[in-house]
Scaffold this motif. Structure first.
Motif, PDB file in Angstrom:
ATOM      1  N   LEU A  31       0.943  -1.352  -0.104  1.00 30.76           N
ATOM      2  CA  LEU A  31      -0.233   0.080   0.008  1.00 30.76           C
ATOM      3  C   LEU A  31       0.442   0.646  -0.018  1.00 30.76           C
ATOM      4  O   LEU A  31       0.466   2.156   0.040  1.00 30.76           O
ATOM      5  CB  LEU A  31      -1.132  -0.206   1.479  1.00 30.76           C
ATOM      6  CG  LEU A  31      -1.605  -1.517   1.305  1.00 30.76           C
ATOM      7  CD1 LEU A  31      -2.675  -1.291   2.470  1.00 30.76           C
ATOM      8  CD2 LEU A  31      -2.721  -1.413   0.592  1.00 30.76           C
ATOM      9  N   SER A  32       2.298   1.217  -0.597  1.00 29.85           N
ATOM     10  CA  SER A  32       2.899   2.704  -0.482  1.00 29.85           C
ATOM     11  C   SER A  32       2.449   3.286  -1.322  1.00 29.85           C
ATOM     12  O   SER A  32       1.600   3.557  -2.588  1.00 29.85           O
ATOM     13  CB  SER A  32       4.441   2.116  -0.623  1.00 29.85           C
ATOM     14  OG  SER A  32       4.481   1.093  -1.984  1.00 29.85           O
ATOM     15  N   ARG A  33       2.949   5.126  -1.137  1.00 29.95           N
ATOM     16  CA  ARG A  33       3.496   5.633  -1.816  1.00 29.95           C
ATOM     17  C   ARG A  33       1.672   6.358  -1.983  1.00 29.95           C
ATOM     18  O   ARG A  33       1.264   5.841  -2.846  1.00 29.95           O
ATOM     19  CB  ARG A  33       4.119   5.492  -3.578  1.00 29.95           C
ATOM     20  CG  ARG A  33       4.751   5.506  -2.917  1.00 29.95           C
ATOM     21  CD  ARG A  33       5.846   5.534  -4.379  1.00 29.95           C
ATOM     22  NE  ARG A  33       7.300   5.471  -4.017  1.00 29.95           N
ATOM     23  CZ  ARG A  33       8.216   5.908  -4.081  1.00 29.95           C
ATOM     24  NH1 ARG A  33       7.724   7.359  -4.527  1.00 29.95           N
ATOM     25  NH2 ARG A  33       9.365   6.084  -4.341  1.00 29.95           N
ATOM     26  N   ASN A  34       1.012   6.333  -0.979  1.00 35.82           N
ATOM     27  CA  ASN A  34      -0.784   6.798  -0.797  1.00 35.82           C
ATOM     28  C   ASN A  34      -0.387   7.941  -0.126  1.00 35.82           C
ATOM     29  O   ASN A  34       0.418   8.336   0.048  1.00 35.82           O
ATOM     30  CB  ASN A  34      -1.345   5.391  -0.777  1.00 35.82           C
ATOM     31  CG  ASN A  34      -1.475   4.742  -2.218  1.00 35.82           C
ATOM     32  OD1 ASN A  34      -2.531   4.969  -2.954  1.00 35.82           O
ATOM     33  ND2 ASN A  34      -1.417   2.938  -1.869  1.00 35.82           N
ATOM     34  N   LYS A  35      -1.920   7.753   0.515  1.00 35.44           N
ATOM     35  CA  LYS A  35      -2.668   8.974   1.442  1.00 35.44           C
ATOM     36  C   LYS A  35      -2.602   8.554   3.232  1.00 35.44           C
ATOM     37  O   LYS A  35      -3.203   9.555   3.275  1.00 35.44           O
ATOM     38  CB  LYS A  35      -2.684  10.200   1.058  1.00 35.44           C
ATOM     39  CG  LYS A  35      -1.909  11.156  -0.181  1.00 35.44           C
ATOM     40  CD  LYS A  35      -2.967  12.031  -0.490  1.00 35.44           C
ATOM     41  CE  LYS A  35      -2.128  12.841  -1.438  1.00 35.44           C
ATOM     42  NZ  LYS A  35      -2.446  14.108  -2.531  1.00 35.44           N
ATOM     43  N   PHE A  36      -2.586   7.269   3.539  1.00 28.54           N
ATOM     44  CA  PHE A  36      -3.354   6.496   3.958  1.00 28.54           C
ATOM     45  C   PHE A  36      -3.105   7.361   5.600  1.00 28.54           C
ATOM     46  O   PHE A  36      -1.495   7.692   5.722  1.00 28.54           O
ATOM     47  CB  PHE A  36      -3.055   4.699   4.731  1.00 28.54           C
ATOM     48  CG  PHE A  36      -3.798   4.354   3.371  1.00 28.54           C
ATOM     49  CD1 PHE A  36      -5.213   4.538   3.427  1.00 28.54           C
ATOM     50  CD2 PHE A  36      -2.805   3.555   2.544  1.00 28.54           C
ATOM     51  CE1 PHE A  36      -5.274   3.357   2.232  1.00 28.54           C
ATOM     52  CE2 PHE A  36      -3.689   2.654   1.454  1.00 28.54           C
ATOM     53  CZ  PHE A  36      -5.086   2.580   1.699  1.00 28.54           C
ATOM     54  N   SER A  37      -3.728   7.380   6.582  1.00 30.85           N
ATOM     55  CA  SER A  37      -3.356   7.830   7.462  1.00 30.85           C
ATOM     56  C   SER A  37      -3.785   7.310   8.770  1.00 30.85           C
ATOM     57  O   SER A  37      -4.193   6.393   9.027  1.00 30.85           O
ATOM     58  CB  SER A  37      -3.836   9.280   7.907  1.00 30.85           C
ATOM     59  OG  SER A  37      -5.249   9.393   7.883  1.00 30.85           O
ATOM     60  N   GLY A  38      -3.701   7.432   9.882  1.00 33.63           N
ATOM     61  CA  GLY A  38      -3.996   7.399  11.343  1.00 33.63           C
ATOM     62  C   GLY A  38      -3.568   6.094  12.027  1.00 33.63           C
ATOM     63  O   GLY A  38      -2.342   6.181  11.387  1.00 33.63           O
ATOM     64  N   LEU A  54       4.679  -0.254   4.103  1.00 35.58           N
ATOM     65  CA  LEU A  54       3.298   0.907   3.322  1.00 35.58           C
ATOM     66  C   LEU A  54       4.160   2.048   4.169  1.00 35.58           C
ATOM     67  O   LEU A  54       3.984   3.171   4.419  1.00 35.58           O
ATOM     68  CB  LEU A  54       2.803   0.401   5.492  1.00 35.58           C
ATOM     69  CG  LEU A  54       1.940  -0.639   5.699  1.00 35.58           C
ATOM     70  CD1 LEU A  54       1.776  -1.182   6.457  1.00 35.58           C
ATOM     71  CD2 LEU A  54       0.922  -0.625   4.418  1.00 35.58           C
ATOM     72  N   SER A  55       5.227   1.511   2.871  1.00 38.79           N
ATOM     73  CA  SER A  55       6.253   3.378   2.560  1.00 38.79           C
ATOM     74  C   SER A  55       5.251   3.830   2.799  1.00 38.79           C
ATOM     75  O   SER A  55       4.619   4.469   1.610  1.00 38.79           O
ATOM     76  CB  SER A  55       7.483   3.014   2.460  1.00 38.79           C
ATOM     77  OG  SER A  55       6.887   3.227   1.157  1.00 38.79           O
ATOM     78  N   ARG A  56       5.809   5.623   2.698  1.00 37.17           N
ATOM     79  CA  ARG A  56       5.051   6.997   2.096  1.00 37.17           C
ATOM     80  C   ARG A  56       3.735   7.407   2.141  1.00 37.17           C
ATOM     81  O   ARG A  56       3.835   7.057   0.910  1.00 37.17           O
ATOM     82  CB  ARG A  56       5.893   6.683   0.565  1.00 37.17           C
ATOM     83  CG  ARG A  56       7.641   7.009   0.593  1.00 37.17           C
ATOM     84  CD  ARG A  56       8.205   6.818  -0.785  1.00 37.17           C
ATOM     85  NE  ARG A  56       9.865   7.387  -1.264  1.00 37.17           N
ATOM     86  CZ  ARG A  56      10.004   7.815  -0.361  1.00 37.17           C
ATOM     87  NH1 ARG A  56       9.920   9.424  -0.321  1.00 37.17           N
ATOM     88  NH2 ARG A  56      11.386   8.241  -0.476  1.00 37.17           N
ATOM     89  N   ASN A  57       3.586   7.086   3.053  1.00 34.94           N
ATOM     90  CA  ASN A  57       1.693   6.884   3.951  1.00 34.94           C
ATOM     91  C   ASN A  57       2.206   8.239   4.276  1.00 34.94           C
ATOM     92  O   ASN A  57       3.132   9.014   4.946  1.00 34.94           O
ATOM     93  CB  ASN A  57       0.914   5.550   3.908  1.00 34.94           C
ATOM     94  CG  ASN A  57       0.764   5.400   3.077  1.00 34.94           C
ATOM     95  OD1 ASN A  57      -0.047   5.630   2.286  1.00 34.94           O
ATOM     96  ND2 ASN A  57       1.635   4.224   2.996  1.00 34.94           N
ATOM     97  N   LEU A  58       1.108   8.978   4.997  1.00 34.28           N
ATOM     98  CA  LEU A  58       0.947   9.870   6.912  1.00 34.28           C
ATOM     99  C   LEU A  58       0.428   8.758   7.996  1.00 34.28           C
ATOM    100  O   LEU A  58      -0.046   9.546   8.285  1.00 34.28           O
ATOM    101  CB  LEU A  58      -0.386  10.920   5.838  1.00 34.28           C
ATOM    102  CG  LEU A  58      -0.176  11.705   5.054  1.00 34.28           C
ATOM    103  CD1 LEU A  58      -1.702  12.692   4.516  1.00 34.28           C
ATOM    104  CD2 LEU A  58       1.202  12.674   4.858  1.00 34.28           C
TER     105      LEU A  58
END
Length: 327
Positions: A31-38, A54-58
């Motif tokens: 799921l890397s390079r998205n804008k997932f948060s929490g 899961l790299s490069r998210n929020l």
């Protein structure tokens, strides 16, 4: 049956949905390079998953909630865990360092702090990148040696990025043995460099820069015959650069700048290619230092003598001060 789920490089946001981890045969999740948060949900490491990217998210929160007490992570097959470039805080959980097949761990560019609770086994781990955090403690407590450990022999199925001083490496679909190294830079590690690092003779890179390390550079680093990049800059290291490092013929990037080293550089062809920036603020040739100091002292005496000889006023002041000093 779903074995691999790749939703990387999109604009997905919000929390990572829990249903993703309910696929009973899921082995690879990217799921890397998205804008997932929490925060990551409890149980995001399942008993069958092998690779998690899961790299490069929020992503934020911590990894220590529950600390895996309800799971026996010592039997889990996780091989790759990439959580780099997020906003995860807190200490590193104990369960990460007891995963028996964890070869690749990337936690860099987060907000982790504190000491590593259980050391990683040199014979097991291939890649540890925990740079740009706030880890502390003795570097010798991060790594241990256990010859009986057997690592998982598989392939990297997704992208792993590694940045050294001069290059960006992307590894995908490569045998695990093709990549090996440690990046502990930009933290608050202290103490001496543990010589046992040199036991990992297949290491390709080592970055310990921007910490608070002291002591000398271990001569046993000469065993790292495959190393291509070595960065020890911005520490408090002292002593000389061991002449044994001349054996590192594959070394293409090297820096010991901003330490308290002395002596001469090893006499080897590869060291002749490094510039002043690789030694600057750190490397002192003591013979040259003493010679230049002597020349400077003589020059100061000559300048004083010339001023007194040429200018009668200052000559008078000089003699007045000398007389006053004697009285």
């Amino acid at each position: 049956m779903l074995f691999s789920l790749d939703a990387s490089n999109n604009h997905l946001s919000g929390k990572i949905p829990r249903w993703i981890w309910k696929f009973p045969h899921l082995q690879v999740l990217d799921l890397s390079r998205n804008k997932f948060s929490g925060s990551l949900p409890l149980g995001f490491i399942t008993s069958q998953i092998r690779e998690v990217y899961l790299s490069r998210n929020l992503l934020g929160g911590t990894l220590t909630k529950g600390d895996g007490a309800h799971n026996d992570y010592s039997s889990y097959p996780l091989n790759v865990l990439d959580l780099s470039h997020n906003q995860i805080k807190g200490t590193i959980p104990r369960w990460i360092s007891i995963l028996p097949r964890l070869n690749y761990l990337l936690l860099n560019n987060n907000e982790f702090y504190g000491e590593i609770p259980i050391p990683f086994t040199l014979e097991q781990v291939k890649l540890i990148v925990i740079s740009h955090n706030h880890f502390s403690g003795q570097l010798s407590s991060v790594l241990t040696s256990n010859i009986s450990t057997v690592s998982y022999n598989g392939y990297i199925t997704k992208d792993l990025e590694l940045v050294t001083k001069t290059n960006l490496y992307t590894y995908k679909g490569k045998p695990l043995d093709s990549l090996s190294g440690f990046d502990f830079s930009n933290n608050n590690f202290s103490g001496e460099i543990p010589p046992q690092i040199s036991y990992k003779d297949d290491m390709k890179f080592l970055n310990l820069s921007n910490n608070q390390l002291k002591g000398s550079i271990p001569p046993s680093f000469s065993r790292l015959l495959q190393i291509e990049s070595l960065d020890l800059s911005h520490n408090n290291l002292s002593g000389t650069i061991p002449s044994e490092l001349a054996a590192l013929t594959f070394l293409g990037s090297f820096s010991v700048a901003y330490n308290n080293l002395s002596g001469k550089c090893p006499q080897a062809a590869q060291f002749a290619t490094y510039g002043d920036d690789d030694y600057g603020g750190s490397f002192i040739d003591m013979e040259s230092f003493y010679a230049s100091s002597g020349v400077s002292f003589v020059m100061v005496l000559l300048i004083i003598a010339s001023v007194l000889y040429i200018n009668p006023y200052w000559r008078g002041v000089w003699f007045y001060l000398r007389q006053d000093h004697h009285h």
